[in-house]
Design an enzyme around this catalytic site. Structure first.
Site, PDB file in Angstrom:
ATOM      1  N   ASP A  74      39.228   7.550  -0.568  1.00 43.09           N
ATOM      2  CA  ASP A  74      38.360   6.982   0.480  1.00 43.09           C
ATOM      3  C   ASP A  74      37.176   7.875   0.835  1.00 43.09           C
ATOM      4  O   ASP A  74      36.214   7.410   1.436  1.00 43.09           O
ATOM      5  CB  ASP A  74      39.173   6.779   1.779  1.00 43.09           C
ATOM      6  CG  ASP A  74      40.066   5.562   1.726  1.00 43.09           C
ATOM      7  OD1 ASP A  74      40.194   4.950   0.650  1.00 43.09           O
ATOM      8  OD2 ASP A  74      40.641   5.218   2.783  1.00 43.09           O
ATOM      9  N   HIS A 103      59.127 -20.837 -16.616  1.00 41.63           N
ATOM     10  CA  HIS A 103      59.183 -21.979 -15.707  1.00 41.63           C
ATOM     11  C   HIS A 103      60.538 -22.012 -15.017  1.00 41.63           C
ATOM     12  O   HIS A 103      61.552 -21.809 -15.685  1.00 41.63           O
ATOM     13  CB  HIS A 103      58.988 -23.277 -16.488  1.00 41.63           C
ATOM     14  CG  HIS A 103      59.178 -24.501 -15.646  1.00 41.63           C
ATOM     15  ND1 HIS A 103      58.213 -24.935 -14.769  1.00 41.63           N
ATOM     16  CD2 HIS A 103      60.231 -25.363 -15.529  1.00 41.63           C
ATOM     17  CE1 HIS A 103      58.656 -26.025 -14.150  1.00 41.63           C
ATOM     18  NE2 HIS A 103      59.880 -26.295 -14.583  1.00 41.63           N
TER      19      HIS A 103
END
Ligand code: NAD
Length: 475
Positions: free
Chosen positions: A319, A451
């Site tokens: 940061d 799935h």
């Protein structure tokens, strides 16, 4: 503690500690200095992310999500409970336990990599000397061949709305409330404002968010931001756009706020107020005169594409340097720097850094927004598929949202993937990998997806970009 190290890292957050660990893996002697102090005076590694940001907020977000589900979804599943009660003290205890386990884990990692984890303050002096002030206030001078600055960021305070640690708090204070505020004010509908607003709203607060800009989530794709606004409104978050806060006064009972918008001046009474209007790089007392480390006009340490500062063998990551304030971006920079110090290749692909906003539904994206692609002048195609017809989403009772995939018309390259919906932060990893490997929409189309899973929606979005979706309308 030695007097001389190969590498000294100042800052033990998600950018600093991985830099220290990777440098140790390369056989370097390493010290990592960190000054973090908790409200109770205890010291810990892990920085804002682990102690006061990502981790505790996700712990509370999960708890608040369960409260919401118990109150609003259990009946649909045929589960009846008595009245759902919130024991905030127990919730906070669980959160604190998670933080403690993880920060303790980092201390163990430092030890097992033979890194000197030094709790206290680090300050860079000229010629790669680091002054380390221990918790007793005693100063030591340590020499290092390489220094990595990883001191992170700190919340921005609005001059007219001073933090008092009680009623007017920053994002850290907002994770420590001992009671659910009846009326909660939030200044800033950015990432933190929306995440914390969601948490407290689900726990029962009436939340009002004041945002100076006229639109929500300007960095996100417009369709996603619009869907988010719709969902948040449906959940009861009162988001007031174009509302610039001009002052706040804390009294015994609450906070009286004043703000202006296009319609004039207004006041708002709340019990507690969270100010989250951005963060700034944290470099207080970090650099003595003569180090040669340059800061830009906003206070960020100036670095090149490989995180080298303007001083020889001084690096800066996370940061405290340019780029998005994201833990994972800082981590990759820390690892890159340690690799480069060891003379090995190191690189961060700044074009493929995922963003995740942990609201409910979650929002996540990687790459360019449609606006950015349009502005670049490149011809593109889009596949947008909702979660609503997806079997797993239905089973989860979380059908709101969609996946939007943008690919280049000419070579089919994936340019951006944007998700709002269940587990968006997890789903985006597949898109990140595809983009990192320079995959195209067809690669995703030809990849077998299990799935029933939520990931099938991303698969369908890739198919929809070529009007080949099976379970969605191709537009
Ligand atoms: P932000 O920049 O995301 O949002 C701040 C918002 O406050 C902006 O929308 C701005 O327009 C608004 N604002 C500023 N002054 C105002 C005023 N006077 N009145 C009303 N609105 C005002 O900042 P943040 O939410 O504080 O987050 C700080 C940083 O931390 C960001 O860089 C963010 O990306 C990072 N962060 C990331 C995550 C995550 O990745 N999930 C989580 C938390 C924080």
């Amino acid at each position: 503690m030695k007097n001389e190290y190969d590498v000294i890292v100042i800052g033990g957050g998600p950018a600093g500690y991985p830099a220290a660990i990777r440098a140790a893996q390369h056989g370097r002697s390493v010290a990592c200095i960190d000054d973090w102090q908790n409200y109770d005076g205890s010291r810990a590694f892990g920085g804002t992310c682990l102690n006061a940001g990502c981790i505790p907020s996700k712990a509370l977000l999960e708890s608040s999500e369960l409260v919401h589900r118990a109150q609003h979804e259990f009946a649909t599943h045929g589960i009846s409970t008595g009245k759902v009660e919130v024991d905030l003290a127990a919730m906070q205890k669980r959160k604190a336990g998670i933080v403690k386990q993880l920060t303790g884990g980092i201390e163990m990692l430092l030890k097992s990599n033979r890194i000197d984890g030094l709790k206290g303050r680090g300050r860079l002096l000229p010629d790669n000397v680091v002054q380390y002030t221990d918790p007793d206030g005693k100063a030591h001078e340590l020499k290092a061949a390489h220094v990595v600055l990883a001191t992170g960021s700190t919340p921005i305070e609005i001059p007219a709305v001073k933090f008092d640690g009680e009623r007017i708090v920053d994002s850290w204070g907002a994770l420590e409330f001992d009671a659910v505020p009846e009326r909660l004010g939030v200044i800033g509908a950015g990432v933190i404002g929306l995440e914390l607003g969601s948490v407290w709203s689900r726990l029962g607060s009436e939340v009002t968010i004041l945002e100076a800009m006229d639109s929500l989530l300007p960095m996100a794709d417009e369709n996603i931001a619009r869907e988010a606004q719709k969902q948040f409104k449906r959940q009861g978050l009162d988001i007031r756009l174009g509302a610039k806060v001009t002052g706040a006064k804390a009294g015994k009972k609450g906070v009286s706020l004043s703000y202006e918008d296009g319609k004039g001046e207004h006041t708002l009474e709340v019990d507690r107020l969270i100010v989250c209007v951005g963060r700034r790089p944290y470099t207080e007392a970090l650099l003595e005169d003569g180090t040669g480390v340059e800061l830009d006009e906003r206070g960020f340490v100036v670095v090149d594409g490989h995180c080298r500062t303007s001083a020889k063998n001084v690096w800066a990551v996370g940061d405290v340097v340019r780029g998005p304030m994201l833990a994972h971006k800082g981590t990759e920079e820390g690892v890159m720097v340690a690799d480069l110090i060891a003379g090995e290749p190191g690189h961060v692909n700044y074009d493929v850094i995922p963003s995740v906003i942990y609201t409910a539904p979650e929002i996540a994206w990687v790459g360019q927004t449609e606006r950015e692609v349009k502005d670049s002048g490149r011809a593109y195609k889009i596949g947008t598929v909702p979660f609503a017809p997806n079997g797993r989403a239905k089973a989860l009772e979380q059908t709101a949202g969609m996946v939007k995939l943008i690919a280049a018309e000419d070579d089919d390259a994936i340019l951006g993937v944007h998700v709002i919906g269940p587990m968006a932060g997890e789903l985006i990893a597949e898109a990140v990998l595809a983009m990192e490997y320079q995959g195209c929409a067809e690669d995703l189309q030809r990849t077998v997806h299990a799935h029933p899973t939520l990931a099938e929606v991303l698969h369908e979005a890739a198919l929809a970009a070529d009007k080949r979706a099976i379970h969605a309308v191709n537009r």
